[in-house]
Motif scaffolding. Sequence first.
Motif, PDB file in Angstrom:
ATOM      1  N   UNK A 101      34.464  49.024  33.435  1.00 25.71           N
ATOM      2  CA  UNK A 101      34.521  50.153  34.369  1.00 25.71           C
ATOM      3  C   UNK A 101      33.641  49.887  35.583  1.00 25.71           C
ATOM      4  N   UNK A 102      32.465  49.320  35.361  1.00 25.29           N
ATOM      5  CA  UNK A 102      31.580  48.978  36.480  1.00 25.29           C
ATOM      6  C   UNK A 102      32.244  47.965  37.409  1.00 25.29           C
ATOM      7  N   UNK A 103      32.934  46.991  36.837  1.00 24.97           N
ATOM      8  CA  UNK A 103      33.643  45.993  37.644  1.00 24.97           C
ATOM      9  C   UNK A 103      34.746  46.665  38.456  1.00 24.97           C
TER      10      UNK A 103
ATOM     11  N   UNK B 186      35.079  46.726  42.485  1.00 22.81           N
ATOM     12  CA  UNK B 186      36.290  46.236  43.154  1.00 22.81           C
ATOM     13  C   UNK B 186      36.871  47.303  44.079  1.00 22.81           C
ATOM     14  N   UNK B 187      36.829  48.562  43.646  1.00 24.86           N
ATOM     15  CA  UNK B 187      37.364  49.642  44.473  1.00 24.86           C
ATOM     16  C   UNK B 187      36.542  49.834  45.747  1.00 24.86           C
ATOM     17  N   UNK B 188      35.273  49.432  45.709  1.00 22.71           N
ATOM     18  CA  UNK B 188      34.418  49.502  46.890  1.00 22.71           C
ATOM     19  C   UNK B 188      34.635  48.305  47.823  1.00 22.71           C
ATOM     20  N   UNK B 189      35.480  47.367  47.395  1.00 24.44           N
ATOM     21  CA  UNK B 189      35.809  46.208  48.225  1.00 24.44           C
ATOM     22  C   UNK B 189      34.824  45.061  48.114  1.00 24.44           C
ATOM     23  N   UNK B 190      34.052  45.025  47.049  1.00 28.05           N
ATOM     24  CA  UNK B 190      33.064  43.966  46.859  1.00 28.05           C
ATOM     25  C   UNK B 190      33.758  42.676  46.439  1.00 28.05           C
ATOM     26  N   UNK B 191      33.171  41.554  46.818  1.00 29.82           N
ATOM     27  CA  UNK B 191      33.726  40.249  46.455  1.00 29.82           C
ATOM     28  C   UNK B 191      33.308  39.889  45.029  1.00 29.82           C
TER      29      UNK B 191
ATOM     30  N   UNK C  80      31.703  37.289  44.111  1.00 26.67           N
ATOM     31  CA  UNK C  80      30.319  36.800  44.129  1.00 26.67           C
ATOM     32  C   UNK C  80      29.326  37.952  44.133  1.00 26.67           C
ATOM     33  N   UNK C  81      29.605  38.992  44.897  1.00 22.19           N
ATOM     34  CA  UNK C  81      28.718  40.153  44.944  1.00 22.19           C
ATOM     35  C   UNK C  81      28.682  40.861  43.595  1.00 22.19           C
ATOM     36  N   UNK C  82      29.841  40.976  42.973  1.00 22.61           N
ATOM     37  CA  UNK C  82      29.912  41.626  41.660  1.00 22.61           C
ATOM     38  C   UNK C  82      29.156  40.806  40.625  1.00 22.61           C
ATOM     39  N   UNK C  83      29.319  39.487  40.681  1.00 24.50           N
ATOM     40  CA  UNK C  83      28.597  38.604  39.758  1.00 24.50           C
ATOM     41  C   UNK C  83      27.096  38.801  39.866  1.00 24.50           C
ATOM     42  N   UNK C  84      26.591  38.833  41.075  1.00 29.66           N
ATOM     43  CA  UNK C  84      25.153  39.002  41.279  1.00 29.66           C
ATOM     44  C   UNK C  84      24.681  40.357  40.792  1.00 29.66           C
TER      45      UNK C  84
ATOM     46  N   UNK D   5      25.874  40.594  36.732  1.00 28.97           N
ATOM     47  CA  UNK D   5      25.520  39.481  35.857  1.00 28.97           C
ATOM     48  C   UNK D   5      26.634  39.056  34.923  1.00 28.97           C
ATOM     49  N   UNK D   6      27.865  39.137  35.395  1.00 30.15           N
ATOM     50  CA  UNK D   6      29.003  38.715  34.571  1.00 30.15           C
ATOM     51  C   UNK D   6      29.663  37.502  35.215  1.00 30.15           C
ATOM     52  N   UNK D   7      30.594  36.905  34.512  1.00 29.63           N
ATOM     53  CA  UNK D   7      31.251  35.696  35.016  1.00 29.63           C
ATOM     54  C   UNK D   7      32.463  36.054  35.872  1.00 29.63           C
ATOM     55  N   UNK D   8      32.890  35.079  36.652  1.00 30.16           N
ATOM     56  CA  UNK D   8      34.095  35.264  37.474  1.00 30.16           C
ATOM     57  C   UNK D   8      35.323  35.466  36.579  1.00 30.16           C
ATOM     58  N   UNK D   9      35.325  34.803  35.422  1.00 28.96           N
ATOM     59  CA  UNK D   9      36.446  34.934  34.495  1.00 28.96           C
ATOM     60  C   UNK D   9      36.562  36.368  33.985  1.00 28.96           C
TER      61      UNK D   9
END
Length: 69
Positions: free
Chosen positions: A37-39, A43-48, A50-54, A57-61
Motif C-alpha cells: 500500500x505504501x508503494x 507511485x500515485x504521487x509520481x515518485x520514481x 529510485x525515490x521509493x527504494x530510498x 527500503x524495498x527492492x526494485x523487483x
Amino acid sequence: MARDDYETRHKRQAQGIAKAKAEGKYRGRRVNESLHQDIRDQLSLGRSYSEIQQKLGCSRATIARVVKL
C-alpha cells in the motif's frame, strides 16, 4: 558422495513440500500488504522507483511486482 547426499535431501524436501501443499499447510511467504500500500501511495504521487527504494527500503523487483498487480 556429497552430491548424492545433496540430491537425496533435495528430493525429500520436494516431497515434503508437495505433501504439505496437498494438505493445505504450505502457503509460502505472505504478502506484506502495508508495504504494498505504501508503494502504491508513492507511485500515485509520481515518485520514481529510485525515490521509493530510498524512502521505503524495498527492492526494485518488489516495486515492479506491485505495479504489475
